[in-house]
Design a protein around this motif. Structure first.
Motif, PDB file in Angstrom:
ATOM      1  N   SER A 121       0.823  -1.204   0.000  1.00 55.06           N
ATOM      2  CA  SER A 121       0.000   0.000   0.000  1.00 55.06           C
ATOM      3  C   SER A 121       0.861   1.260   0.000  1.00 55.06           C
ATOM      4  CB  SER A 121      -0.931   0.008   1.219  1.00 55.06           C
ATOM      5  OG  SER A 121      -0.187  -0.075   2.409  1.00 55.06           O
ATOM      6  N   GLY A 122       0.269   2.323  -0.462  1.00 52.49           N
ATOM      7  CA  GLY A 122       0.950   3.612  -0.423  1.00 52.49           C
ATOM      8  C   GLY A 122       0.959   4.170   0.980  1.00 52.49           C
ATOM      9  N   GLY A 123       1.965   4.984   1.283  1.00 49.37           N
ATOM     10  CA  GLY A 123       2.043   5.610   2.599  1.00 49.37           C
ATOM     11  C   GLY A 123       0.975   6.671   2.780  1.00 49.37           C
ATOM     12  N   ILE A 124       0.535   6.856   3.997  1.00 49.28           N
ATOM     13  CA  ILE A 124      -0.475   7.877   4.263  1.00 49.28           C
ATOM     14  C   ILE A 124       0.166   9.261   4.180  1.00 49.28           C
ATOM     15  CG2 ILE A 124      -1.845   6.339   5.708  1.00 49.28           C
ATOM     16  CD1 ILE A 124      -0.739   7.774   8.159  1.00 49.28           C
ATOM     17  N   ASP A 125      -0.675  10.296   4.092  1.00 48.42           N
ATOM     18  CA  ASP A 125      -0.132  11.650   4.050  1.00 48.42           C
ATOM     19  C   ASP A 125       0.254  12.047   5.472  1.00 48.42           C
ATOM     20  OD1 ASP A 125      -2.873  11.391   4.423  1.00 48.42           O
ATOM     21  OD2 ASP A 125      -3.314  13.432   3.810  1.00 48.42           O
ATOM     22  N   GLY A 126       1.544  12.053   5.713  1.00 45.61           N
ATOM     23  CA  GLY A 126       2.072  12.314   7.054  1.00 45.61           C
ATOM     24  C   GLY A 126       2.631  13.716   7.175  1.00 45.61           C
ATOM     25  N   ASP A 127       3.602  13.892   8.059  1.00 48.56           N
ATOM     26  CA  ASP A 127       4.167  15.201   8.355  1.00 48.56           C
ATOM     27  C   ASP A 127       4.766  15.895   7.138  1.00 48.56           C
ATOM     28  OD1 ASP A 127       3.404  14.673  10.882  1.00 48.56           O
ATOM     29  OD2 ASP A 127       5.405  14.555  11.749  1.00 48.56           O
ATOM     30  N   PHE A 128       5.363  15.122   6.223  1.00 53.57           N
ATOM     31  CA  PHE A 128       6.024  15.720   5.072  1.00 53.57           C
ATOM     32  C   PHE A 128       5.312  15.404   3.758  1.00 53.57           C
ATOM     33  CE2 PHE A 128       9.413  15.833   8.195  1.00 53.57           C
ATOM     34  CZ  PHE A 128       9.916  17.100   7.990  1.00 53.57           C
ATOM     35  N   ALA A 129       4.036  15.067   3.835  1.00 53.78           N
ATOM     36  CA  ALA A 129       3.306  14.728   2.608  1.00 53.78           C
ATOM     37  C   ALA A 129       1.929  15.369   2.646  1.00 53.78           C
ATOM     38  CB  ALA A 129       3.172  13.218   2.480  1.00 53.78           C
ATOM     39  N   SER A 130       1.533  15.939   1.513  1.00 53.76           N
ATOM     40  CA  SER A 130       0.208  16.548   1.442  1.00 53.76           C
ATOM     41  C   SER A 130      -0.825  15.590   0.867  1.00 53.76           C
ATOM     42  CB  SER A 130       0.266  17.818   0.589  1.00 53.76           C
ATOM     43  OG  SER A 130       0.740  17.506  -0.708  1.00 53.76           O
ATOM     44  N   SER A 131      -0.373  14.480   0.313  1.00 56.09           N
ATOM     45  CA  SER A 131      -1.300  13.485  -0.225  1.00 56.09           C
ATOM     46  C   SER A 131      -0.690  12.100  -0.054  1.00 56.09           C
ATOM     47  CB  SER A 131      -1.591  13.754  -1.706  1.00 56.09           C
ATOM     48  OG  SER A 131      -0.409  13.668  -2.461  1.00 56.09           O
ATOM     49  N   PRO A 132      -1.513  11.067   0.009  1.00 57.47           N
ATOM     50  CA  PRO A 132      -0.984   9.713   0.197  1.00 57.47           C
ATOM     51  C   PRO A 132      -0.282   9.207  -1.051  1.00 57.47           C
ATOM     52  CG  PRO A 132      -3.357   9.656  -0.120  1.00 57.47           C
ATOM     53  CD  PRO A 132      -2.971  11.099  -0.043  1.00 57.47           C
ATOM     54  N   GLY A 133       0.631   8.248  -0.840  1.00 57.46           N
ATOM     55  CA  GLY A 133       1.336   7.640  -1.965  1.00 57.46           C
ATOM     56  C   GLY A 133       0.472   6.617  -2.687  1.00 57.46           C
ATOM     57  N   GLN A 134       0.791   6.381  -3.935  1.00 57.53           N
ATOM     58  CA  GLN A 134       0.061   5.396  -4.730  1.00 57.53           C
ATOM     59  C   GLN A 134       0.366   3.981  -4.256  1.00 57.53           C
ATOM     60  OE1 GLN A 134      -2.193   5.993  -7.372  1.00 57.53           O
ATOM     61  NE2 GLN A 134      -2.057   8.023  -6.484  1.00 57.53           N
ATOM     62  N   GLY A 135      -0.589   3.089  -4.439  1.00 51.86           N
ATOM     63  CA  GLY A 135      -0.372   1.681  -4.113  1.00 51.86           C
ATOM     64  C   GLY A 135       0.656   1.067  -5.041  1.00 51.86           C
ATOM     65  N   GLY A 136       1.289   0.015  -4.581  1.00 45.27           N
ATOM     66  CA  GLY A 136       2.338  -0.648  -5.348  1.00 45.27           C
ATOM     67  C   GLY A 136       1.787  -1.685  -6.314  1.00 45.27           C
ATOM     68  N   THR A 137       2.691  -2.500  -6.829  1.00 39.18           N
ATOM     69  CA  THR A 137       2.347  -3.532  -7.803  1.00 39.18           C
ATOM     70  C   THR A 137       2.719  -4.894  -7.237  1.00 39.18           C
ATOM     71  OG1 THR A 137       2.729  -2.023  -9.649  1.00 39.18           O
ATOM     72  CG2 THR A 137       2.800  -4.380 -10.139  1.00 39.18           C
ATOM     73  N   VAL A 138       1.796  -5.837  -7.341  1.00 36.62           N
ATOM     74  CA  VAL A 138       2.029  -7.201  -6.880  1.00 36.62           C
ATOM     75  C   VAL A 138       1.784  -8.137  -8.053  1.00 36.62           C
ATOM     76  CG1 VAL A 138       1.269  -9.020  -5.327  1.00 36.62           C
ATOM     77  CG2 VAL A 138       1.310  -6.641  -4.529  1.00 36.62           C
ATOM     78  N   LYS A 139       2.780  -8.992  -8.340  1.00 30.91           N
ATOM     79  CA  LYS A 139       2.642  -9.976  -9.413  1.00 30.91           C
ATOM     80  C   LYS A 139       3.033 -11.338  -8.850  1.00 30.91           C
ATOM     81  CE  LYS A 139       4.191 -11.249 -14.032  1.00 30.91           C
ATOM     82  NZ  LYS A 139       5.068 -10.932 -15.151  1.00 30.91           N
ATOM     83  N   ILE A 140       2.116 -12.304  -8.935  1.00 31.94           N
ATOM     84  CA  ILE A 140       2.364 -13.653  -8.439  1.00 31.94           C
ATOM     85  C   ILE A 140       2.133 -14.633  -9.579  1.00 31.94           C
ATOM     86  CG2 ILE A 140       1.712 -15.414  -6.759  1.00 31.94           C
ATOM     87  CD1 ILE A 140       0.645 -13.135  -4.992  1.00 31.94           C
ATOM     88  N   THR A 141       3.121 -15.487  -9.818  1.00 36.18           N
ATOM     89  CA  THR A 141       3.008 -16.491 -10.869  1.00 36.18           C
ATOM     90  C   THR A 141       3.266 -17.869 -10.281  1.00 36.18           C
ATOM     91  OG1 THR A 141       3.841 -14.919 -12.505  1.00 36.18           O
ATOM     92  CG2 THR A 141       3.912 -17.255 -13.102  1.00 36.18           C
ATOM     93  N   ALA A 142       2.314 -18.789 -10.483  1.00 33.60           N
ATOM     94  CA  ALA A 142       2.498 -20.185 -10.087  1.00 33.60           C
ATOM     95  C   ALA A 142       2.578 -21.007 -11.371  1.00 33.60           C
ATOM     96  CB  ALA A 142       1.342 -20.660  -9.212  1.00 33.60           C
ATOM     97  N   ASN A 143       3.689 -21.713 -11.549  1.00 28.75           N
ATOM     98  CA  ASN A 143       3.941 -22.436 -12.792  1.00 28.75           C
ATOM     99  C   ASN A 143       3.283 -23.810 -12.782  1.00 28.75           C
ATOM    100  OD1 ASN A 143       5.553 -20.406 -13.903  1.00 28.75           O
ATOM    101  ND2 ASN A 143       7.330 -21.120 -12.772  1.00 28.75           N
ATOM    102  N   TYR A 144       2.267 -23.954 -13.582  1.00 28.88           N
ATOM    103  CA  TYR A 144       1.574 -25.237 -13.714  1.00 28.88           C
ATOM    104  C   TYR A 144       2.436 -26.176 -14.541  1.00 28.88           C
ATOM    105  CZ  TYR A 144      -1.993 -28.620 -15.054  1.00 28.88           C
ATOM    106  OH  TYR A 144      -2.699 -29.780 -15.266  1.00 28.88           O
ATOM    107  N   ASP A 145       2.742 -27.345 -13.994  1.00 29.17           N
ATOM    108  CA  ASP A 145       3.599 -28.300 -14.714  1.00 29.17           C
ATOM    109  C   ASP A 145       2.845 -29.519 -15.213  1.00 29.17           C
ATOM    110  OD1 ASP A 145       3.201 -29.864 -12.471  1.00 29.17           O
ATOM    111  OD2 ASP A 145       5.258 -29.708 -11.732  1.00 29.17           O
ATOM    112  N   GLY A 146       1.523 -29.448 -15.280  1.00 32.68           N
ATOM    113  CA  GLY A 146       0.718 -30.551 -15.794  1.00 32.68           C
ATOM    114  C   GLY A 146       0.206 -31.491 -14.723  1.00 32.68           C
ATOM    115  N   THR A 147       0.578 -31.243 -13.457  1.00 34.69           N
ATOM    116  CA  THR A 147       0.100 -32.088 -12.374  1.00 34.69           C
ATOM    117  C   THR A 147      -0.959 -31.346 -11.556  1.00 34.69           C
ATOM    118  OG1 THR A 147       1.813 -31.321 -10.851  1.00 34.69           O
ATOM    119  CG2 THR A 147       2.340 -33.239 -12.201  1.00 34.69           C
TER     120      THR A 147
END
Length: 163
Positions: A121-147
């Protein structure tokens, strides 16, 4: 006969970026905590097919860069394409709340991938921020091997929005 690489609970790999390559077979590999210390990126590549387990957590929430300002969450890739990947206590690449920075990038690759929680998640707007940060990117890959017991993704929670 090959043994097991095991890190005791409470121990950690601390890195300021870079690449860690592991080739393990036999009993598999168990790592404890991975702390990515304010780095731009960290890659762990596992060439084995036995289980890769991170018994602790992966932590890549950047605190403060050399300029004195926090940066976005770390860019972390854990790749174990032939093995089951387990992250028992979750992965964090969240933005810094004090500075309102953005979430980082987390890529997980495994034959099967199981992770208790992910926080990008993005950081909240704290002492040195006027707006919250953008959310990050999550990529998950599970390799199917035929079983029937491959290609499975099991995640408890994912937080990747604006705080």
């Amino acid at each position: 006969d090959q043994g097991i690489l095991f890190m005791a609970p409470g121990s950690s790999i601390q890195t300021n970026g870079g690449l860690l390559e592991i080739n393990g077979e036999g009993g598999g590999i168990t790592l404890a905590n991975i702390d990515v210390m304010n780095s731009p990126s960290f890659n762990l590549t596992y060439a084995g097919s036995a289980e890769l387990r991170i018994s602790g957590s992966i932590y890549g929430q950047n605190d403060v860069s050399t300029s004195g300002v926090a940066t976005d969450g770390a860019v972390i890739t854990i790749s174990a394409p032939k093995a089951d990947l387990f992250i028992d206590r979750g992965a964090t690449v969240a933005g810094n709340d004090y500075y309102g920075t953005g979430g980082g990038y987390l890529t997980l690759v495994g034959r099967n991938v199981t992770v208790s929680s992910i926080n990008a998640s993005g950081g909240i707007d704290g002492d040195f921020a006027s707006s919250p940060g953008q959310g990050g990117t999550v990529k998950i890959t599970a390799n199917y091997d035929g079983t029937d017991d491959s290609g499975i993704i099991d995640v408890g929670t994912i937080l990747a929005g604006i705080s």
